[in-house]
Scaffold this motif. Structure first.
Motif, PDB file in Angstrom:
ATOM      1  N   HIS A   1       3.995 -11.402  -5.397  1.00 17.24           N
ATOM      2  CA  HIS A   1       4.205 -12.426  -4.366  1.00 17.24           C
ATOM      3  C   HIS A   1       3.067 -12.454  -3.349  1.00 17.24           C
ATOM      4  CE1 HIS A   1       8.413 -11.900  -5.871  1.00 17.24           C
ATOM      5  NE2 HIS A   1       8.386 -13.207  -5.771  1.00 17.24           N
ATOM      6  N   ARG A   2       2.561 -11.265  -3.001  1.00 13.75           N
ATOM      7  CA  ARG A   2       1.444 -11.218  -2.054  1.00 13.75           C
ATOM      8  C   ARG A   2       0.203 -11.885  -2.654  1.00 13.75           C
ATOM      9  NH1 ARG A   2      -3.203  -8.849  -1.486  1.00 13.75           N
ATOM     10  NH2 ARG A   2      -2.898  -7.767  -3.451  1.00 13.75           N
TER      11      ARG A   2
ATOM     12  N   GLY B   1       6.436  -1.608  -6.821  1.00 12.33           N
ATOM     13  CA  GLY B   1       5.706  -2.407  -5.836  1.00 12.33           C
ATOM     14  C   GLY B   1       5.002  -3.598  -6.460  1.00 12.33           C
ATOM     15  N   ALA B   2       5.040  -3.689  -7.793  1.00 12.80           N
ATOM     16  CA  ALA B   2       4.326  -4.772  -8.475  1.00 12.80           C
ATOM     17  C   ALA B   2       4.918  -6.137  -8.150  1.00 12.80           C
ATOM     18  CB  ALA B   2       4.350  -4.542  -9.991  1.00 12.80           C
TER      19      ALA B   2
ATOM     20  N   PHE C   1       0.831  -1.210   0.000  1.00 18.93           N
ATOM     21  CA  PHE C   1       0.000   0.000   0.000  1.00 18.93           C
ATOM     22  C   PHE C   1       0.862   1.256   0.000  1.00 18.93           C
ATOM     23  CE2 PHE C   1      -1.674   3.395   2.672  1.00 18.93           C
ATOM     24  CZ  PHE C   1      -2.826   3.739   1.997  1.00 18.93           C
ATOM     25  N   ARG C   2       1.896   1.268   0.843  1.00 19.03           N
ATOM     26  CA  ARG C   2       2.776   2.438   0.917  1.00 19.03           C
ATOM     27  C   ARG C   2       3.503   2.655  -0.417  1.00 19.03           C
ATOM     28  NH1 ARG C   2       3.818   3.680   6.457  1.00 19.03           N
ATOM     29  NH2 ARG C   2       1.802   3.392   7.489  1.00 19.03           N
ATOM     30  N   GLN C   3       3.858   1.573  -1.082  1.00 12.55           N
ATOM     31  CA  GLN C   3       4.537   1.697  -2.374  1.00 12.55           C
ATOM     32  C   GLN C   3       3.603   2.249  -3.446  1.00 12.55           C
ATOM     33  OE1 GLN C   3       6.317  -2.494  -2.392  1.00 12.55           O
ATOM     34  NE2 GLN C   3       8.019  -1.272  -3.157  1.00 12.55           N
ATOM     35  N   GLN C   4       2.351   1.776  -3.425  1.00 12.50           N
ATOM     36  CA  GLN C   4       1.376   2.262  -4.402  1.00 12.50           C
ATOM     37  C   GLN C   4       1.074   3.735  -4.197  1.00 12.50           C
ATOM     38  OE1 GLN C   4      -1.933  -0.416  -3.818  1.00 12.50           O
ATOM     39  NE2 GLN C   4      -1.312  -1.727  -5.521  1.00 12.50           N
ATOM     40  N   LEU C   5       0.995   4.146  -2.944  1.00 10.28           N
ATOM     41  CA  LEU C   5       0.590   5.515  -2.636  1.00 10.28           C
ATOM     42  C   LEU C   5       1.715   6.520  -2.837  1.00 10.28           C
ATOM     43  CD1 LEU C   5      -1.715   7.303  -1.668  1.00 10.28           C
ATOM     44  CD2 LEU C   5      -1.022   6.843   0.683  1.00 10.28           C
TER      45      LEU C   5
ATOM     46  N   ILE D   1      -0.849  -8.414 -11.249  1.00 13.57           N
ATOM     47  CA  ILE D   1      -0.007  -7.630 -12.162  1.00 13.57           C
ATOM     48  C   ILE D   1      -0.863  -6.898 -13.184  1.00 13.57           C
ATOM     49  CG2 ILE D   1       1.702  -7.797 -14.016  1.00 13.57           C
ATOM     50  CD1 ILE D   1       2.938  -8.080 -11.285  1.00 13.57           C
ATOM     51  N   LEU D   2      -1.857  -7.600 -13.732  1.00 12.92           N
ATOM     52  CA  LEU D   2      -2.714  -7.031 -14.777  1.00 12.92           C
ATOM     53  C   LEU D   2      -3.469  -5.795 -14.293  1.00 12.92           C
ATOM     54  CD1 LEU D   2      -3.755  -7.444 -17.686  1.00 12.92           C
ATOM     55  CD2 LEU D   2      -5.584  -8.859 -16.741  1.00 12.92           C
TER      56      LEU D   2
END
Length: 297
Positions: free
Chosen positions: A277-278, A271-272, A56-60, A227-228
């Motif tokens: 992996h998540r 972050g992808a 989440f932090r990476q996306q934001l 990923i998509l």
């Protein structure tokens, strides 16, 4: 004579008990897809929430994995599971609807519409995903609670819900368009490809082998879909991190993020790899748990 009377009275009692139990057994059977989906979601959220928070932090903020982890460490262990209640409520509810409604709607459409099974199941998947979007406010509050910029504004889930009330009901559904798009199309792909992928895996002859196959099948699908739809989630996260103000369209927010990240796909997909992996672990757990519970319920 007393024995014979007692013997004559027993059959009606047993018959009555069976008749009383049969509706309850039927109800459990009808609800099992909802129950199994709910339990699978609970299991998944409890295990993978810390990974989701890093992502989440990476996306934001477009952070690297190391920087996102360090940010969480600075927040402290006390805040590690901060915001888990909304995703727990949202995921248990939406996955129960996803699996349950998909099965119910598929059966209903097959009975009333003469179309190819693929089309029927695709429509059922889209409708199930659209219904899930009713619970967007839970995803919205989760976003606010996980954003460290709002740590001083909200103490808990109830407080965040209460704070949004003054902005009107529409504020709870900020980011609805990407949620609808993601839910509908990801459901079509998940349910459409789950069977074919499992058929290409080695034949399972034991319960543990079935569990492994279900984990691999769900994990591969989850990773692919993660990923998509990653850029869609990046835009959704940005939209839902805002409180009040203009409701910007999906293209406008996407363009803003694209410019902020120097018009590079590598920055947009930051972050992808962690999301891959998540999703692999999450959907592996969900699918394996769901299929396992389906056999024993």
């Amino acid at each position: 004579m007393v024995d014979s009377e007692a013997h004559e009275k027993r059959p009606p009692i047993l018959t009555s008990s069976k008749q009383d139990l049969s509706p309850h057994i039927a109800n459990v059977s009808e609800m099992k897809h909802y129950l199994c989906g709910c339990c699978a979601a609970f299991n998944n959220v409890a295990i993978t929430f810390p990974i989701q928070k890093v992502l989440f932090r990476q996306q934001l903020y477009g952070l690297k994995t190391r920087d996102a982890v360090l940010q969480l460490r600075r927040d402290g262990f006390r805040n590690l599971y901060r915001g888990i209640l909304p995703p727990l409520m949202q995921k248990t509810t939406t996955l129960a609807l996803m699996f349950g409604l998909y099965e119910d709607l598929s059966c209903l459409l097959r009975k009333h519409i003469s179309t190819p099974e693929f089309a029927t199941r695709s429509v059922a998947a889209v409708l199930a995903g659209t219904t899930e979007a009713i619970f967007t406010p839970l995803e919205r509050v989760q976003t606010l609670l996980q954003d460290h910029k709002h740590h001083d504004k909200f103490t808990n889930t109830y407080h965040a819900f209460k704070a949004l009330r003054c902005h009107g009901i529409r504020e709870y559904y900020r980011g609805l368009v990407p949620v609808l798009f993601r839910n509908g199309f990801s459901n079509v792909l998940f349910f459409g490809l789950r069977g074919p992928i499992k058929e290409h895996l080695p034949t399972a002859t034991t319960h543990s082998a079935h569990l492994v196959n279900d984990f691999i099948c769900g994990g591969l699908l989850g990773a692919m879909l993660g990923i998509l739809f990653f850029p869609v989630n990046v835009v959704k996260t940005r939209m839902q991190s805002q409180i009040g103000g203009e409701f910007q369209s999906f293209p406008k927010v996407f363009q803003k993020i694209w410019l902020e990240r120097d018009r590079k796909l590598t920055n947009l997909f930051r972050g992808a790899h962690l999301n891959y992996h998540r999703s692999l672990i999450s959907w592996g757990i969900i699918n394996a748990t769901y299929e396992f519970l389906l056999k024993i319920v």
